[in-house]
Write a protein that holds these residues in place. Structure first.
Motif, short mmCIF file in Angstrom:
data_model
loop_
_atom_site.label_atom_id
_atom_site.label_comp_id
_atom_site.label_asym_id
_atom_site.label_seq_id
_atom_site.Cartn_x
_atom_site.Cartn_y
_atom_site.Cartn_z
N PHE A 308 31.97 34.59 43.03
CA PHE A 308 32.60 35.64 43.84
C PHE A 308 33.58 36.46 43.00
CE2 PHE A 308 36.18 37.00 46.54
CZ PHE A 308 35.51 37.85 47.40
N LEU A 309 34.40 35.77 42.21
CA LEU A 309 35.37 36.46 41.36
C LEU A 309 34.66 37.36 40.36
CD1 LEU A 309 38.31 36.86 40.46
CD2 LEU A 309 38.02 34.89 38.94
N GLY A 310 33.57 36.86 39.78
CA GLY A 310 32.84 37.67 38.82
C GLY A 310 32.24 38.91 39.45
N PHE A 311 31.73 38.77 40.66
CA PHE A 311 31.15 39.92 41.35
C PHE A 311 32.21 41.00 41.62
CE2 PHE A 311 30.33 42.02 45.47
CZ PHE A 311 29.16 42.70 45.14
N VAL A 312 33.34 40.57 42.16
CA VAL A 312 34.42 41.52 42.43
C VAL A 312 34.93 42.14 41.13
CG1 VAL A 312 36.76 41.76 43.35
CG2 VAL A 312 35.08 40.33 44.53
N HIS A 313 35.03 41.29 40.11
CA HIS A 313 35.50 41.74 38.80
C HIS A 313 34.63 42.87 38.27
CE1 HIS A 313 36.41 40.48 34.35
NE2 HIS A 313 36.89 41.67 34.65
N ARG A 314 33.32 42.66 38.30
CA ARG A 314 32.40 43.69 37.76
C ARG A 314 32.45 44.96 38.60
NH1 ARG A 314 33.02 39.66 35.54
NH2 ARG A 314 31.51 38.24 34.65
N MET A 315 32.51 44.81 39.92
CA MET A 315 32.53 45.98 40.80
C MET A 315 33.76 46.83 40.54
SD MET A 315 29.76 45.99 42.60
CE MET A 315 30.20 47.13 43.92
N LEU A 316 34.88 46.20 40.22
CA LEU A 316 36.12 46.95 40.03
C LEU A 316 36.27 47.48 38.61
CD1 LEU A 316 38.67 44.71 42.01
CD2 LEU A 316 37.62 46.86 42.75
N PRO A 325 40.63 49.56 30.05
CA PRO A 325 40.03 48.33 29.52
C PRO A 325 40.92 47.11 29.67
CG PRO A 325 40.75 49.75 27.74
CD PRO A 325 40.91 50.54 28.99
N GLY A 326 42.23 47.32 29.73
CA GLY A 326 43.14 46.19 29.87
C GLY A 326 42.94 45.42 31.16
N MET A 327 42.54 46.12 32.23
CA MET A 327 42.31 45.45 33.50
C MET A 327 41.15 44.46 33.37
SD MET A 327 41.69 47.08 37.30
CE MET A 327 40.02 47.65 36.99
N PHE A 328 40.10 44.87 32.68
CA PHE A 328 38.97 43.97 32.49
C PHE A 328 39.40 42.73 31.73
CE2 PHE A 328 35.98 42.51 29.23
CZ PHE A 328 35.03 41.92 30.04
N LEU A 329 40.17 42.92 30.66
CA LEU A 329 40.55 41.78 29.82
C LEU A 329 41.40 40.78 30.59
CD1 LEU A 329 41.31 43.60 26.45
CD2 LEU A 329 39.27 42.32 27.08
N ARG A 330 42.34 41.28 31.40
CA ARG A 330 43.20 40.37 32.16
C ARG A 330 42.39 39.55 33.15
NH1 ARG A 330 46.70 44.88 31.73
NH2 ARG A 330 45.93 45.73 33.70
N PHE A 331 41.51 40.22 33.88
CA PHE A 331 40.66 39.49 34.84
C PHE A 331 39.74 38.52 34.11
CE2 PHE A 331 41.83 42.71 37.98
CZ PHE A 331 41.88 41.95 39.14
N ALA A 332 39.19 38.95 32.97
CA ALA A 332 38.23 38.12 32.25
C ALA A 332 38.88 36.85 31.72
CB ALA A 332 37.61 38.92 31.10
N VAL A 333 40.12 36.95 31.23
CA VAL A 333 40.81 35.77 30.72
C VAL A 333 41.01 34.74 31.84
CG1 VAL A 333 43.00 34.93 29.81
CG2 VAL A 333 41.94 36.95 28.81
N VAL A 334 41.42 35.21 33.00
CA VAL A 334 41.57 34.31 34.15
C VAL A 334 40.24 33.68 34.52
CG1 VAL A 334 42.19 34.17 36.59
CG2 VAL A 334 43.56 35.57 35.03
N GLU A 335 39.19 34.48 34.47
CA GLU A 335 37.86 33.98 34.82
C GLU A 335 37.41 32.89 33.85
OE1 GLU A 335 33.40 35.83 35.72
OE2 GLU A 335 35.11 37.16 35.34
N VAL A 336 37.65 33.08 32.55
CA VAL A 336 37.24 32.08 31.57
C VAL A 336 38.07 30.81 31.72
CG1 VAL A 336 37.08 31.55 29.11
CG2 VAL A 336 36.37 33.78 29.93
N ILE A 337 39.35 30.93 32.07
CA ILE A 337 40.16 29.74 32.30
C ILE A 337 39.58 28.92 33.45
CG2 ILE A 337 42.42 28.95 33.10
CD1 ILE A 337 43.68 31.19 31.47
#
Length: 719
Positions: A308-316, A325-337
């Motif tokens: 679910f987080l990945g889907f919302v992440h990609r949509m946004l 690009p910074g928004m993607f990196l912040r969300f992506a780091v949380v997602e990988v954790i």
């Protein structure tokens, strides 16, 4: 200024105020977090596990170290897979002069080179952890303190007696090869192969553990392999994207879009395979009543949350990736954790005993094969028995769907596609599905004759039809060539047809040898055959070898896809004719063999019908001899027809050149005849001028022979 240049200018402007940052600190965070989660949970449940298994406590080093380093190893493997995948498909290399048709020559770009080097180093580190896991595994299963298992002689004991230690040793070997190759080969064409090699490093670990034991272990192992590959591609791809974003690399939007499609597919694969694996090993009532069930629930909740987080992440983030690009990196780091936490949870399942099996009284056949057989296979009833093959049945469905999707894209682009190719492909995928999921595949491990039938189909029938389907040609027709220097799937497929490795493999001598090698090595070296049929890993590897070897062989002989060097049909026909005796000899050899191959394994199955193993083996040899003749005969017919077609095409082209006066050889021949004719006329004129009487003497003036007896000198000489 072109739209592409404007886009690059905008991207550079948006990133000019940002700084390039190293990603290794984040990698360490991901690895340590996954390791700590796995070690903590394992420690909490270790006492119950040791009591259930009757093993003494091996000490804190093993208690904490084994789950910690296992989790770190999985994260390293995922990073390697994601990095090689990124270098191969997510970012463009430095294509010479922007000509995508020269992609096979392209070196990696700076960002691609960094990703490939990351993949190589991660693979080597994974190999080192694999070596460390050998004594740790021995310590864990024996209750021996870790320091006592570090001796070299103990390593031999671990590898020979503990299947998990053996799997880790294989992982170490594969990782060493892939890691060194990743440091040496820096062109784009090597990256897809390194990506496949990185996936192979985790395959041995998917072939052992709870999934590979007990009943229905064919379902458990195959679904577990799908699950592991899906997780590694998902986690590793996102880590590679984070690294690319932190170093301000180009094509971030393209890479993110491609990753999103792959991540969605990986998530679906993980969900389906996870449910299959859980259904095989755990009753639904055990999900909330056992420790193993609680861990399984926690892992499932984590995957759903990540999806679910990945889907919302990609949509946004995809629509604004270039401007923010910074928004993607912040969300992506949380997602990988969160992914690291799920990985740590999943690692603990390997040290937690699952609930008791549904049927504690499994037959020897079910233990060996994963299921029971109840009746002798016949030509009729093999098509009434069905057991879906999670590995090859799934592949048959996926490549069928992919092929049909490619045809849809071709028609959407306004193109056409030869339905004969479609028919061949569907025959190939249908044959693969039926062979592996029907009674043919079910009885393959049980008797030699059924094994040989499936072998012949997988190595000679399925690959032949697939090669005639032209999948690479379809990809090139379905996708447009990329912009200069920005290759797409069309250019990737074209590059594969020009690859140097393919050039070497499709040389008639090499291709024939590799095809015969698989057959002869498997059956001439009896211990290898026994290993292949008695272990599920060997069974899978053997079937993969049949398919890949057969596809390469028929691709070069009669395939519709291009190859680096397309040799004349007459040459290919000659190679086939020359190699046919070697194909047929193997069957004759097997019919004459007096030793039963795999006798111990076949005897251990306890089949419910009488079976003469030696006679069944002779029948199998006859099947190999006779059934091999049919596909080779069909290939001979195809090549012969192609040869005649080539000759006719040459004749028509020659006649057209002659008719148009464009054939220089023909004109030169006519001039030569004219000179000869002119020279003959001059000679006659000369003779008439110089020898008029001789020329005018009538034939009737020729002196008649004298009348009377003719003196026979030979008769006088005799007298």
């Amino acid at each position: 200024m072109s739209a592409l240049q404007e886009k690059e200018t905008t991207t550079r402007a948006s990133t000019s105020t940002r700084k390039v940052r190293s990603t290794w600190p984040l990698y360490l965070l991901f690895f340590v977090f996954a390791g700590l989660v796995g070690a903590t949970i394992s420690f909490e449940f270790l006492t119950d596990s040791l009591v259930a298994l009757g093993i003494p406590d091996p000490g804190p080093v093993t208690t904490w170290g084994l789950p910690f380093f296992r989790a770190v190893g999985w994260m390293l493997a995922a990073l390697a897979i994601g990095s090689f995948m990124f270098a191969a498909f997510y970012i463009s290399p430095k294509v010479p002069e922007g000509d995508n048709s020269r992609l096979v020559e392209a070196p990696l770009s700076v960002d691609g080179d960094i990703a490939a080097r990351t993949g190589a180093v991660s693979t080597l580190c994974f190999g080192l952890i694999a070596l460390l896991m050998i004594p740790l595994t021995l310590s864990d299963v024996s209750g021996t303190p870790f320091r006592n298992t570090l001796a070299i002689d103990m390593w031999g004991v671990a590898i020979s007696q503990v299947s998990t230690a053996l799997a880790w040793s294989v992982v170490a070997g594969i990782s060493l090869v892939v890691g060194v190759a990743g440091l040496v080969f820096r062109k784009w064409i090597a990256q897809p192969l390194l990506f496949v090699g990185a996936i192979l490093t985790i395959v041995p670990l998917g072939m052992e553990g709870h999934a590979a034991a007990g009943g229905a272990h064919d379902y458990g192992t195959n679904s577990y392999l799908w699950h592991l590959v899906g997780m590694a591609v998902w986690v590793g791809g996102l880590m590679a994207l984070i690294a690319h974003g932190r170093r301000l690399g180009p094509d971030m939007e393209t890479g993110l879009r491609r990753y999103s499609s792959v991540a969605l597919f990986a998530l679906i694969v993980m969900a389906i395979s996870g449910l299959i694996n859980a259904a095989v090993r755990v009753e639904w009532s055990d999900w909330f009543t056992t420790t193993y069930g609680f861990i399984l629930v926690a892992k499932t909740v984590g995957l759903v949350l990540l999806g679910f987080l990945g889907f919302v992440h990609r949509m946004l983030t995809i629509p604004v990736i270039n401007s923010r690009p910074g928004m993607f990196l912040r969300f992506a780091v949380v997602e990988v954790i969160l992914m690291a936490a799920v990985t740590g949870v999943a690692i603990t399942m390997g040290r937690t005993p699952p609930p008791p099996p549904r049927d504690p009284n499994l037959s020897q056949m079910a233990i060996q094969m994963g299921y029971d057989l109840y009746e002798k296979p016949t030509l009729g009833n093999v098509f009434t028995m069905w057991r879906f093959d999670v590995m090859f049945g799934s592949i048959a469905i996926l490549i069928t769907a992919g092929y049909l999707y490619g045809i849809w894209r071709v028609y959407r682009r306004g193109g056409t596609w030869d339905h004969r190719y479609t028919a061949m492909w569907l025959l190939g995928t249908g044959s693969l599905f039926v062979t592996t999921s029907s009674g043919l595949g079910m009885n393959m491990p049980a008797t030699y004759s059924m094994h040989m039938i499936v072998h012949m189909i997988l190595s000679m029938v399925v690959p032949l039809f697939l090669a005639l389907g032209g999948p690479l040609t379809l990809i090139m027709a379905a996708y447009e060539p990329g912009e200069p220097g920005r290759p797409t799937a069309h250019d990737w497929a074209l590059a594969i047809t020009k690859a140097p490795l393919l050039r070497a493999l499709t040389h008639p001598l090499v291709n024939t040898m590799q095809f015969l090698f698989v057959f002869y090595v498997l059956y001439l070296f009896i211990p290898l055959y026994e290993l292949a049929i008695s272990e599920h890993a060997g069974h899978l590897a053997m079937n993969w070898a049949f398919l890949i070897s057969g596809y390469l062989y028929f691709w070069e002989l009669v395939g519709t896809d291009p190859v680096p060097v397309k040799r004349p049909t007459a040459i290919r026909l000659a190679w086939l004719v020359g190699s046919m005796p070697f194909h047929l000899f193997a069957g004759i050899y097997l019919m004459q063999l007096t030793t039963v191959m795999g006798e111990d394994f076949y005897m251990s199955l306890g089949l419910p019908w009488e079976l003469n193993l030696l006679e069944d083996q002779k029948v199998g040899g006859g099947i190999g001899w006779a059934s091999g003749s049919f596909p080779l005969g069909l290939v001979f017919l195809l090549l012969f027809i192609g040869w005649r077609r080539d000759d006719r095409a040459t004749e028509i082209a020659y006649e057209e050149r002659v008719a148009s006066g464009e054939d220089q050889d023909y004109e030169a021949y006519n001039e030569m005849l004219a000179r000869i004719s002119a020279g003959g006329a001059a000679r006659e004129e000369f003779e008439e001028k110089e020898f008029p009487r001789a020329a005018e003497t009538p034939a009737e003036d020729t002196p008649e022979p004298p009348e009377g007896p003719v003196l026979d000198l030979r008769s006088r000489r005799k007298r």
